[in-house]
Design a protein around this motif. Structure first.
Motif: not given
Length: 272
Positions: A30-32, A35-43
């Motif tokens: 899912e698109d969401r 986003v949540e993975a990017a936040i977790e990765a530090g982006f």
């Protein structure tokens, strides 16, 4: 639209601009979740850049890109996520787009009717997709393929519509290293002259494809280019693949190149 020349502060952000969605017919999640993975990765920035639909004409339906009818839903989703996650991450909505001269102008005019923030140029095919002359396949005339590939990118970049070129080293290197260097160093000079960073592609590195190319990275360093890492995510978990991301960072750092937009700029010192 965003470019590193009109928005130079982008270079100082921890960003990934290369990310797909299920609409391209070969991604998952899912698109969401991206986003949540990017936040977790530090982006600090996530740019969606799914494969742009193309007005090929006739009854051809692409198996590797979204349909025109999906554009509205794509940008509606991105705009909604921008608002929802505004306190956590900056989100941009872009498209990854080939330059097919016969169809480009009409297609670009159509996609620009939507709230598009940027374009990535990605030349997967020598002609149009319909002929399926994929640039990763060995060509009968390797020099002609390299010349055509670089000419397509050069012509596209004259329009100054693109943030950067996705996997510029995706082209099969052929069998003659001197021929490869002749055309690809011209591409490295072009990108550097236009202030466009050279992407080191995580998906290609993970799959051990012909890109990222150490030879092309060295050419970029020789020309004074900057480098950006593109996750080329086709699943949310790929944004969390720190091991391969770090391998890509080392490719640039060990060659003496300068990275921009990377979370690794302030974390985990890497060997030169």
């Amino acid at each position: 639209m965003l470019t590193f020349r009109n928005t130079p502060q982008l270079a100082d952000k921890k960003a990934n601009f290369h990310c797909h969605t299920t609409r391209c017919k070969h991604a998952e999640g899912e698109d969401r979740a991206y986003v949540e993975a990017a936040i977790e990765a530090g982006f600090e920035i996530l740019g969606f850049s799914d494969h742009a639909p193309y007005l090929f004409g006739g009854d051809y339906i692409s198996p590797i890109r979204m349909d025109m009818a999906q554009l509205e839903g794509y940008f509606d989703s991105v705009e909604a996520l921008k608002r929802e996650y505004a306190r956590d991450i900056t989100i941009y909505g872009g498209l990854e787009m080939e330059f097919f001269p016969e169809y480009f102008d009409a297609t670009l005019e159509t996609v620009k009717q939507y709230p598009i923030d940027y374009l990535l140029l990605a030349q997967h095919f020598l002609d149009s997709e319909i002929g399926w002359r994929h640039v990763m396949r060995p060509a009968a005339d390797g020099e002609l393929a390299l010349r055509t590939y670089v000419e397509r990118i050069s012509e596209a970049l004259e329009r100054e519509d693109f943030l950067y070129v996705a996997h510029p080293d995706i082209i099969h290197p052929g069998t003659d290293p001197d021929v490869y260097r002749r055309y690809m160093i011209a591409l490295a000079r072009l990108l550097t002259g236009k202030g466009i960073p050279i992407e080191i592609n995580v998906a290609g590195c993970r799959s051990e494809l012909c890109y990222p190319s150490r030879e092309f990275i060295s050419m970029g360093v020789e020309c004074g280019a900057q480098f950006i890492i593109g996750v080329d995510a086709h699943a949310p978990r790929e944004l969390l693949d720190r091991e391969t991301y770090t391998r890509c960072a080392r490719l640039a750092r060990c060659a003496g190149g300068a990275l921009i937009c990377s979370p690794l700029l302030t974390q985990d010192p890497l060997p030169r």
